[in-house]
Design an enzyme around this catalytic site. Structure first.
Site, short mmCIF file in Angstrom:
data_model
loop_
_atom_site.label_atom_id
_atom_site.label_comp_id
_atom_site.label_asym_id
_atom_site.label_seq_id
_atom_site.Cartn_x
_atom_site.Cartn_y
_atom_site.Cartn_z
N THR A 101 0.82 -1.21 0.00
CA THR A 101 0.00 0.00 0.00
C THR A 101 0.85 1.26 0.00
O THR A 101 0.43 2.30 -0.51
CB THR A 101 -0.92 -0.02 1.24
OG1 THR A 101 -1.74 -1.16 1.14
CG2 THR A 101 -1.80 1.20 1.31
N TYR B 15 -8.35 0.92 -3.39
CA TYR B 15 -7.09 1.28 -4.04
C TYR B 15 -6.43 0.02 -4.56
O TYR B 15 -6.84 -1.10 -4.24
CB TYR B 15 -6.16 1.98 -3.04
CG TYR B 15 -5.69 1.06 -1.95
CD1 TYR B 15 -6.47 0.81 -0.84
CD2 TYR B 15 -4.46 0.39 -2.06
CE1 TYR B 15 -6.05 -0.05 0.16
CE2 TYR B 15 -4.03 -0.47 -1.06
CZ TYR B 15 -4.83 -0.68 0.04
OH TYR B 15 -4.42 -1.55 1.02
N THR C 227 1.74 -4.34 4.31
CA THR C 227 1.67 -4.62 5.75
C THR C 227 1.10 -6.01 6.06
O THR C 227 1.33 -6.54 7.14
CB THR C 227 0.83 -3.56 6.47
OG1 THR C 227 -0.45 -3.49 5.85
CG2 THR C 227 1.50 -2.20 6.43
N ASP C 228 0.35 -6.60 5.11
CA ASP C 228 -0.32 -7.88 5.40
C ASP C 228 0.64 -8.97 5.88
O ASP C 228 0.35 -9.70 6.81
CB ASP C 228 -1.08 -8.39 4.16
CG ASP C 228 -2.37 -7.62 3.90
OD1 ASP C 228 -2.76 -6.81 4.77
OD2 ASP C 228 -2.99 -7.84 2.84
N LYS D 97 0.76 -7.65 12.78
CA LYS D 97 -0.30 -6.75 12.32
C LYS D 97 -1.53 -7.07 13.14
O LYS D 97 -2.02 -8.20 13.13
CB LYS D 97 -0.55 -6.96 10.82
CG LYS D 97 -1.57 -5.98 10.24
CD LYS D 97 -1.69 -6.06 8.72
CE LYS D 97 -2.68 -5.00 8.23
NZ LYS D 97 -2.77 -4.93 6.76
N GLU E 216 -1.52 -28.79 29.08
CA GLU E 216 -2.46 -29.92 28.98
C GLU E 216 -1.97 -30.98 28.00
O GLU E 216 -2.47 -32.09 27.97
CB GLU E 216 -3.83 -29.41 28.58
CG GLU E 216 -4.52 -28.63 29.69
CD GLU E 216 -5.89 -28.14 29.24
OE1 GLU E 216 -6.82 -28.97 29.14
OE2 GLU E 216 -6.02 -26.93 28.97
N1 GLU Z 1 -2.80 -5.98 0.88
C1 GLU Z 1 -1.92 -4.89 1.11
C2 GLU Z 1 -0.49 -5.39 1.29
O1 GLU Z 1 -0.17 -6.04 2.24
C3 GLU Z 1 -2.51 -4.20 2.25
C4 GLU Z 1 -1.80 -3.68 3.23
C5 GLU Z 1 -0.74 -2.67 3.11
O2 GLU Z 1 0.22 -2.64 2.41
O3 GLU Z 1 -0.98 -1.90 3.95
O4 GLU Z 1 0.30 -5.18 0.42
#
Ligand code: GLU
Length: 370
Positions: free
Chosen positions: A53, A66, A132-133, A205, A327
Site C-alpha cells: 500500500t 485502491y 503490511t499484510d 499486524k 495440557e
Molecule cells: N494488501 C496490502 C499489502 O499487504 C494491504 C496492506 C498494506 O500494504 O498496507 O500489500
C-alpha cells in the site's frame, strides 16, 4: 629535508604504535586526523522496494479502495526530499506486489540480495518497503537469514501513496532515520511504522485498517521515534542475524509447512491428514489457548508425527507463550511448543529448522533459541 621528514615520521610512527598497542581508540583518532572526512560522509542506505500500500494508488484521496504496488521506489522518494539529508540513498525494485502475494521464492530472492548488499563496505543499512499484510513474516524470515550487524528496516503504509494524510512518506523517512542510527546496529531486522520501532520476532499486524496496526503484544516495541530521534527501550534477546545458523544462500526451495487453524467443533483432522498425505514436512497447529486441540485433531496430529511430519503447537490467542508443560505432552505427541511465536512465525522457524535438521530434539532446541 626529506631525510629529516622521514626520520621524524618514523619516530612519530614508532611513538604512535606504542600508544596504539595500549589504546586501540588512539588508532581511530589517528584515522580521523588523517581522513577528517571519514566520519562526515553521509550513511549509504539502499531501499529495496517490494510493493504494498505504501506504493498504492487510490481512485480518490479519501476513499477506501485502491490498488497496491502501483508506484516505483523513485516516485516514493520524490515526495520526501528531506530524506536525502539523512543518507545517500539508492533504490532497487525487488517486486511489485501486494504483500498478500508474497511467497517463499521472493523471500529467498530478497534474503540473498540483502546479504549481498550488507556485505558491501559502501552500504550502511537497508530499508525494505513492503505491504503490511505479511510484513511481519518477511521481517522474521530476514531476521533469521541475513548475516550482518547493519540495520535492516521494513516499512509500509496503511493508506495509499495518494491518499489524504498518507502515512507512507513519514514511515519511509523514519525507517531511513532508524537505519542510519548507530544505536540500531545489532538489533536484527526491525519494522518501523507510526513513529514506532518493532523487533521482527515480536511484531504483528493487529488491526485490519488502522495506522497503528503494528503491535508487539507480549513486550511492546523496541523504541519510539520523535523528530528523527530514536529512543530505544530494549534489545532483542533471542538469536538472530549474525548468530543465526540458517543460511539460505544455496537454497532454492524451502521445506513445505502448513498451518491448520483450530475452532470449536472443527473437523481439522481432515486438514491434518490431507497435509500429511500430501508430503508436507511440517504442520503448525494454531490451537486454542496454550496450544490445545480437539481430541480428534490430537489423534490426527499424533498419526502425522508418527509418519515423520514435524508438528508445532502454536496458539490462535494472539499473545502469551505456548509452553512445553501444559495440557498436552509434547513428548507423547512428538510435537514442539511454539513458545511466543505466533503461528505464521512458528511456520517460518520450522521451515528454516528443517533446512538444517530432521531431529525433533534439535528442532525443540531451536524453538527455545530463536
Ligand atoms: N494488501 C496490502 C499489502 O499487504 C494491504 C496492506 C498494506 O500494504 O498496507 O500489500
Amino acid at each position: 629535508m626529506l631525510l629529516y621528514e622521514s626520520t621524524s615520521t618514523s619516530r612519530l610512527y614508532t611513538k604512535f604504535a606504542g600508544i596504539v598497542s595500549n589504546r586501540p581508540d588512539a588508532l581511530f583518532s589517528l584515522i580521523l586526523l588523517i581522513f577528517p572526512g571519514a566520519m562526515s560522509r553521509k550513511p549509504r542506505i539502499v531501499i529495496l522496494a517490494t510493493g504494498g500500500t505504501i506504493a498504492g494508488s487510490a481512485a480518490s484521496e479519501t476513499g477506501g479502495s485502491y490498488t497496491s504496488a502501483k508506484i516505483g521506489v523513485d516516485d516514493l522518494l520524490a515526495v520526501i526530499p528531506e530524506i536525502r539529508h539523512l543518507a545517500d540513498i539508492t533504490g532497487e525494485q525487488i517486486a511489485s506486489i501486494g504483500s498478500q502475494d508474497m511467497d517463499e521464492q521472493t523471500w529467498l530472492k530478497l534474503a540473498k540480495r540483502c546479504n549481498e548488499l550488507l556485505a558491501q563496505d559502501d552500504v550502511d543499512g537497508l530499508v525494505i518497503t513492503h505491504g503490511t499484510d505479511t510484513m511481519e513474516e518477511t521481517a522474521y524470515f530476514l531476521h533469521l537469514t541475513t548475516r550482518s550487524m547493519k540495520p535492516v528496516v521494513l516499512t509500509g503504509a496503511m493508506r495509499p501513496a495518494n491518499a489524504r494524510s498518507a502515512d507512507g512518506p513519514m514511515n519511509l523517512y523514519e525507517a531511513v532515520a532508524t537505519a542510519v542510527s548507530p544505536e540500531s546496529h545489532g538489533l536484527g531486522v526491525m519494522v518501523v511504522t507510526n513513529d514506532t520501532v518493532f523487533g521482527a520476532r515480536d511484531v504483528t499486524k493487529s488491526c485490519t485498517t488502522a495506522i497503528h496496526t503494528f503491535q508487539s503484544p507480549n513486550f511492546g516495541p523496541l523504541g519510539h521515534i520523535h523528530a528523527q530521534a530514536i529512543e530505544y527501550q530494549r534489545k532483542p534477546q533471542r538469536k538472530h542475524t549474525t548468530e543465526s545458523e540458517f543460511n539460505v544462500d544455496q537454497i532454492e526451495q524451502l521445506p513445505k509447512v502448513a498451518i491448520v487453524y483450530a475452532h470449536a467443533g472443527a473437523d481439522s483432522a481432515l486438514a491434518v491428514d490431507a497435509f500429511a498425505s500430501a508430503g508436507y514436512d511440517g504442520i503448525v497447529h494454531a490451537g486454542f489457548g496454550n496450544g490445545n486441540f480437539h481430541s480428534k485433531v490430537g489423534e490426527a496430529l499424533h498419526k502425522a508425527t508418527q509418519k515423520g511430519v514435524h508438528v508445532v503447537r502454536a496458539s490462535r490467542t494472539g499473545s502469551g507463550a505456548v509452553t512445553e508443560a501444559g495440557e498436552v505432552s509434547d513428548t507423547e505427541l512428538g510435537s514442539v511448543a511454539a513458545g511466543l511465536l505466533n503461528p505464521q512465525k512458528a511456520r517460518i522457524l520450522l521451515q528454516l529448522a528443517l533446512t538444517v535438521t530432521r531431529d525433533r530434539e534439535r528442532v525443540r532446541e531451536m524453538f527455545r533459541a530463536y
